[in-house]
Design a protein around this motif. Structure first.
Motif, PDB file in Angstrom:
ATOM      1  N   VAL A 181       8.146  -1.754 -22.859  1.00 50.67           N
ATOM      2  CA  VAL A 181       7.208  -2.662 -22.246  1.00 50.67           C
ATOM      3  C   VAL A 181       7.882  -3.574 -21.122  1.00 50.67           C
ATOM      4  O   VAL A 181       7.341  -3.670 -19.930  1.00 50.67           O
ATOM      5  CB  VAL A 181       6.429  -3.309 -23.111  1.00 50.67           C
ATOM      6  CG1 VAL A 181       5.534  -4.281 -22.400  1.00 50.67           C
ATOM      7  CG2 VAL A 181       5.359  -2.548 -24.014  1.00 50.67           C
ATOM      8  N   ASN A 182       8.734  -4.138 -21.329  1.00 53.72           N
ATOM      9  CA  ASN A 182       9.579  -5.134 -20.439  1.00 53.72           C
ATOM     10  C   ASN A 182      10.112  -4.175 -19.417  1.00 53.72           C
ATOM     11  O   ASN A 182      10.049  -4.569 -18.236  1.00 53.72           O
ATOM     12  CB  ASN A 182      10.722  -5.966 -21.311  1.00 53.72           C
ATOM     13  CG  ASN A 182      10.080  -6.730 -22.242  1.00 53.72           C
ATOM     14  OD1 ASN A 182       8.877  -7.135 -22.227  1.00 53.72           O
ATOM     15  ND2 ASN A 182      10.783  -7.307 -23.044  1.00 53.72           N
ATOM     16  N   PRO A 232      21.968  -3.430 -15.306  1.00 53.63           N
ATOM     17  CA  PRO A 232      22.453  -3.547 -16.493  1.00 53.63           C
ATOM     18  C   PRO A 232      21.560  -4.238 -17.516  1.00 53.63           C
ATOM     19  O   PRO A 232      21.490  -3.579 -18.556  1.00 53.63           O
ATOM     20  CB  PRO A 232      23.904  -3.993 -16.753  1.00 53.63           C
ATOM     21  CG  PRO A 232      24.514  -3.926 -15.216  1.00 53.63           C
ATOM     22  CD  PRO A 232      23.183  -4.160 -14.399  1.00 53.63           C
ATOM     23  N   ASN A 233      21.072  -5.329 -16.953  1.00 53.62           N
ATOM     24  CA  ASN A 233      19.782  -6.125 -17.797  1.00 53.62           C
ATOM     25  C   ASN A 233      18.434  -5.257 -18.148  1.00 53.62           C
ATOM     26  O   ASN A 233      17.821  -5.798 -19.051  1.00 53.62           O
ATOM     27  CB  ASN A 233      19.760  -7.451 -17.147  1.00 53.62           C
ATOM     28  CG  ASN A 233      21.009  -8.135 -17.244  1.00 53.62           C
ATOM     29  OD1 ASN A 233      21.801  -8.107 -18.006  1.00 53.62           O
ATOM     30  ND2 ASN A 233      21.256  -8.979 -16.254  1.00 53.62           N
ATOM     31  N   ALA A 234      18.445  -4.381 -17.231  1.00 54.61           N
ATOM     32  CA  ALA A 234      17.060  -3.804 -17.350  1.00 54.61           C
ATOM     33  C   ALA A 234      17.111  -2.597 -18.190  1.00 54.61           C
ATOM     34  O   ALA A 234      16.059  -1.694 -18.164  1.00 54.61           O
ATOM     35  CB  ALA A 234      16.379  -3.517 -15.957  1.00 54.61           C
ATOM     36  N   LEU A 235      18.095  -2.115 -18.824  1.00 56.71           N
ATOM     37  CA  LEU A 235      18.205  -0.780 -19.433  1.00 56.71           C
ATOM     38  C   LEU A 235      17.470  -0.799 -20.905  1.00 56.71           C
ATOM     39  O   LEU A 235      17.583  -1.729 -21.527  1.00 56.71           O
ATOM     40  CB  LEU A 235      19.896  -0.447 -20.007  1.00 56.71           C
ATOM     41  CG  LEU A 235      20.937  -0.722 -18.631  1.00 56.71           C
ATOM     42  CD1 LEU A 235      22.035  -0.174 -19.399  1.00 56.71           C
ATOM     43  CD2 LEU A 235      20.427   0.417 -17.737  1.00 56.71           C
ATOM     44  N   ALA A 236      16.408   0.371 -20.891  1.00 57.54           N
ATOM     45  CA  ALA A 236      15.858   0.316 -22.242  1.00 57.54           C
ATOM     46  C   ALA A 236      16.820   0.947 -23.228  1.00 57.54           C
ATOM     47  O   ALA A 236      17.797   1.837 -22.926  1.00 57.54           O
ATOM     48  CB  ALA A 236      14.571   1.280 -21.943  1.00 57.54           C
ATOM     49  N   LEU A 237      16.371   0.640 -24.466  1.00 54.49           N
ATOM     50  CA  LEU A 237      17.179   1.268 -25.637  1.00 54.49           C
ATOM     51  C   LEU A 237      17.196   2.899 -25.472  1.00 54.49           C
ATOM     52  O   LEU A 237      18.242   3.247 -25.899  1.00 54.49           O
ATOM     53  CB  LEU A 237      16.618   0.598 -26.999  1.00 54.49           C
ATOM     54  CG  LEU A 237      16.774  -0.666 -27.057  1.00 54.49           C
ATOM     55  CD1 LEU A 237      16.073  -0.999 -28.417  1.00 54.49           C
ATOM     56  CD2 LEU A 237      18.296  -1.242 -27.365  1.00 54.49           C
ATOM     57  N   LEU A 238      16.081   3.086 -25.149  1.00 53.47           N
ATOM     58  CA  LEU A 238      15.985   4.731 -25.159  1.00 53.47           C
ATOM     59  C   LEU A 238      16.810   5.438 -24.216  1.00 53.47           C
ATOM     60  O   LEU A 238      17.340   6.554 -24.563  1.00 53.47           O
ATOM     61  CB  LEU A 238      14.428   5.304 -25.008  1.00 53.47           C
ATOM     62  CG  LEU A 238      13.465   4.882 -26.482  1.00 53.47           C
ATOM     63  CD1 LEU A 238      11.916   5.504 -25.528  1.00 53.47           C
ATOM     64  CD2 LEU A 238      13.839   5.658 -27.546  1.00 53.47           C
ATOM     65  N   ALA A 239      16.866   4.736 -23.298  1.00 52.69           N
ATOM     66  CA  ALA A 239      17.748   5.248 -22.296  1.00 52.69           C
ATOM     67  C   ALA A 239      19.295   5.249 -22.763  1.00 52.69           C
ATOM     68  O   ALA A 239      20.212   6.084 -22.247  1.00 52.69           O
ATOM     69  CB  ALA A 239      17.775   4.700 -20.666  1.00 52.69           C
ATOM     70  N   LEU A 240      19.614   4.029 -23.279  1.00 49.06           N
ATOM     71  CA  LEU A 240      21.065   4.020 -23.894  1.00 49.06           C
ATOM     72  C   LEU A 240      21.249   5.224 -24.723  1.00 49.06           C
ATOM     73  O   LEU A 240      22.458   5.864 -24.831  1.00 49.06           O
ATOM     74  CB  LEU A 240      21.306   2.481 -24.327  1.00 49.06           C
ATOM     75  CG  LEU A 240      21.358   1.321 -23.398  1.00 49.06           C
ATOM     76  CD1 LEU A 240      21.504   0.290 -24.091  1.00 49.06           C
ATOM     77  CD2 LEU A 240      22.423   1.507 -22.471  1.00 49.06           C
ATOM     78  N   GLU A 241      20.272   5.248 -25.405  1.00 51.85           N
ATOM     79  CA  GLU A 241      20.477   6.567 -26.724  1.00 51.85           C
ATOM     80  C   GLU A 241      20.843   7.797 -26.014  1.00 51.85           C
ATOM     81  O   GLU A 241      21.716   8.367 -26.625  1.00 51.85           O
ATOM     82  CB  GLU A 241      19.230   6.419 -27.655  1.00 51.85           C
ATOM     83  CG  GLU A 241      19.149   5.281 -28.457  1.00 51.85           C
ATOM     84  CD  GLU A 241      18.130   5.530 -29.480  1.00 51.85           C
ATOM     85  OE1 GLU A 241      17.524   6.365 -29.547  1.00 51.85           O
ATOM     86  OE2 GLU A 241      17.903   4.539 -30.338  1.00 51.85           O
TER      87      GLU A 241
END
Length: 527
Positions: free
Chosen positions: A392-393, A514-523
């Protein structure tokens, strides 16, 4: 059906009547005079929307092919014939005066606020039936007053429909199968207007402002729970119980109402047999019930009735589908092409998107059988909310440069989750397929510097390419559940995935916050 002035779609419910025939829902927006009031009446022939100072906004999950045989532009009418790509045609009526709707990009949008009553109905297969819809559209129900009189085995019921608009017209209203069995032909004129109820089967339109129904076979049993049967009647009741079990019954008929009555009857017989400890009769009765339910639950019923978990009961198979369908319209480029390399077809990610909907904020509330139950552990829900909040963020920070407006990440969260999950699932599936092949997909002419994995993301990045007017972009942001095309799938996630497949080696420069990375993207990158 909504309005441009009501993006949040706040609702209030009122006028819920005691018999459960009707209620009223009002859609509104704080600090705005615009409202849409919807009277909901069981069996109403038209979906009704009372607009007050509101600009109509009409959309559908299907594709609108034509509206009054037009493919775009402003249309001024009181009657709109909307042809969809699923072989259905819907009729939209403005009963007070003409309205102007702009047909553009699969939406009908008013050019100004209106105070009018809009009706929506499905066009009939027979022209004469659609003519009935046209003729009776100017009167509609807003409630019902019920009068009931029951004496021993006979019951009579009078439905006085409360009407609005042109009272010189006669109300067109649908009767369910159990209504038609006892509906007086004197009060009502049958028509050839038809519709299908998901739970009760075929509905037929009748013309009448008052319904009269009569039943002549009501039960005359002199006791009801929790009062116990009088001991002196035990022998008589047991004898009648045994007679009832001998009488043949059909628990697999196609009518929702009367099949339900048969099951109810046998459930009562089971309770009586258990109460009097008649074990042989109890066993026989339970076996009859089990056999009936077995046919319905396993869908072996040759008729149109079956048991459906989401409805918690018996429904008509004709009115309620079960399968997920991918229409032929989407099985073409850029989503799919039978002659294209696999990395392009997997890059369409349509199936992965739809699968992920089963685990978004709405889908997670239903189990594999469609039952609305909480089947996740509290820990899983907490982790989901954490990840959802990140998504969402992420999308709330995206700015549509065309109109310098940020997206509403909360409003589009379900589709954003499906986009992000879908591209992950499709990428993993492609990698699994490619790893099992001796000859991986060949490269395309002019694009040989890109790897198969990079071509996967390039294809996904361009499937939603579009060009929209400023007004349409604003409308999508205010009312849409999908993010605009340029943000589908998450721009940062795709950039990171591209880098992970050696985009840097090609001299491609991508700026990342880097502060806008979504957790799903990191995975996805760490997989």
């Amino acid at each position: 059906m909504s309005a441009l002035e009501i993006p949040s779609q706040s609702f209030e419910v009122s006028d819920v009547d005691e018999p459960g025939f009707a209620c009223t829902i009002k859609m509104y927006q704080q600090n705005s005079p615009a409202t849409i009031t919807m009277p909901l009446i069981r069996g109403m022939a038209y979906a009704t929307f009372e607009f007050v100072s509101a600009t109509p906004l009409i959309s559908t999950i299907h594709s609108m092919l034509t509206v009054n045989e037009r493919v775009s532009g402003n249309i001024t009418e009181k009657r709109f014939e909307i042809v969809l790509n699923d072989n259905q045609t819907w009729l939209l009526y403005a009963i007070d005066s003409n309205i102007i709707l702009n047909f553009y990009e699969n939406q009908l949008v008013g050019i100004e606020p209106v105070t009018n009553v809009l009706h929506l109905a499905k066009k009939q297969a027979e022209a004469s039936a659609s003519a009935v819809l046209d003729a009776q559209v100017e009167v509609y129900p807003v409630g019902c007053q019920l009068q009931a009189n029951v004496t021993r085995f006979q019951g009579s019921y009078i439905f006085n429909w409360q009407l609005k608009s042109d009272l010189s017209k006669t109300l067109l209203h649908f009767a369910f199968p159990h209504h038609r069995q006892i509906l007086s032909p004197v009060c009502c004129q049958i028509t050839n207007v038809r519709a299908m109820s998901a739970s009760k089967g075929l509905m037929i339109g009748y013309l009448a402002n008052t319904w009269i129904l009569t039943e002549n076979s009501l039960s005359t049993m002199d006791f009801l729970a929790p009062r116990s049967p009088t001991p002196q009647y035990k022998d008589l009741i047991v004898a009648e119980l045994k007679k009832d079990l001998v009488i043949a019954t059909n628990l697999t008929v196609s009518d929702y109402y009367f099949t339900g009555k048969e099951f109810h009857k046998y459930a009562l017989l089971c309770l009586l047999a258990e109460y009097y400890r008649e074990t042989v009769e109890l066993d026989r009765c339970i076996r009859i019930l089990q056999a009936g339910f077995e046919v319905l639950i396993t869908e072996k019923n040759t008729k149109s009735l079956r048991y459906n978990a989401p409805w918690f009961g018996l429904v008509s198979s004709v009115g309620l589908g079960r399968s997920n369908v991918f229409p032929a319209g989407i099985l073409q480029s850029p989503f799919f092409n039978k002659d294209a390399p696999k990395y392009l077809n997997y890059g369409g990610a349509v199936i992965g998107h739809e699968i992920t909907h089963g685990f978004d904020d709405s889908g997670r509330q239903f189990d594999k059988d469609g039952n609305r139950i909480s089947w996740w552990t509290p820990e899983t829900i907490d982790r989901f909310i954490e990840r959802k909040t990140c998504i969402v963020n992420q999308y709330s920070r995206y700015v549509v440069a065309q109109i310098n407006r940020t997206l509403n990440g909360n409003q589009t969260q379900g589709e954003n989750i499906a986009d992000n999950g879908g591209i992950k699932e499709s990428f993993y599936a492609y990698k699994k397929w490619a790893g099992a092949q001796e000859n991986v997909d060949k490269k395309l002419p002019g694009l040989t510097k890109y790897s198969a994995e990079q071509m996967f993301f390039i294809n996904y990045g361009q499937i939603w390419c579009s060009k929209m007017t400023d007004a349409n972009v604003l409308n999508r942001i205010l009312t849409g559940v999908h993010s605009p095309g340029e943000f589908r799938g998450g721009a940062l996630e795709l950039e990171l995935a591209f880098i992970n497949t050696n985009a840097n080696a090609l001299g491609i420069s991508i700026k990342i916050n880097p502060n806008a990375l979504a957790l799903l993207a990191l995975e996805l990158i760490n997989a």
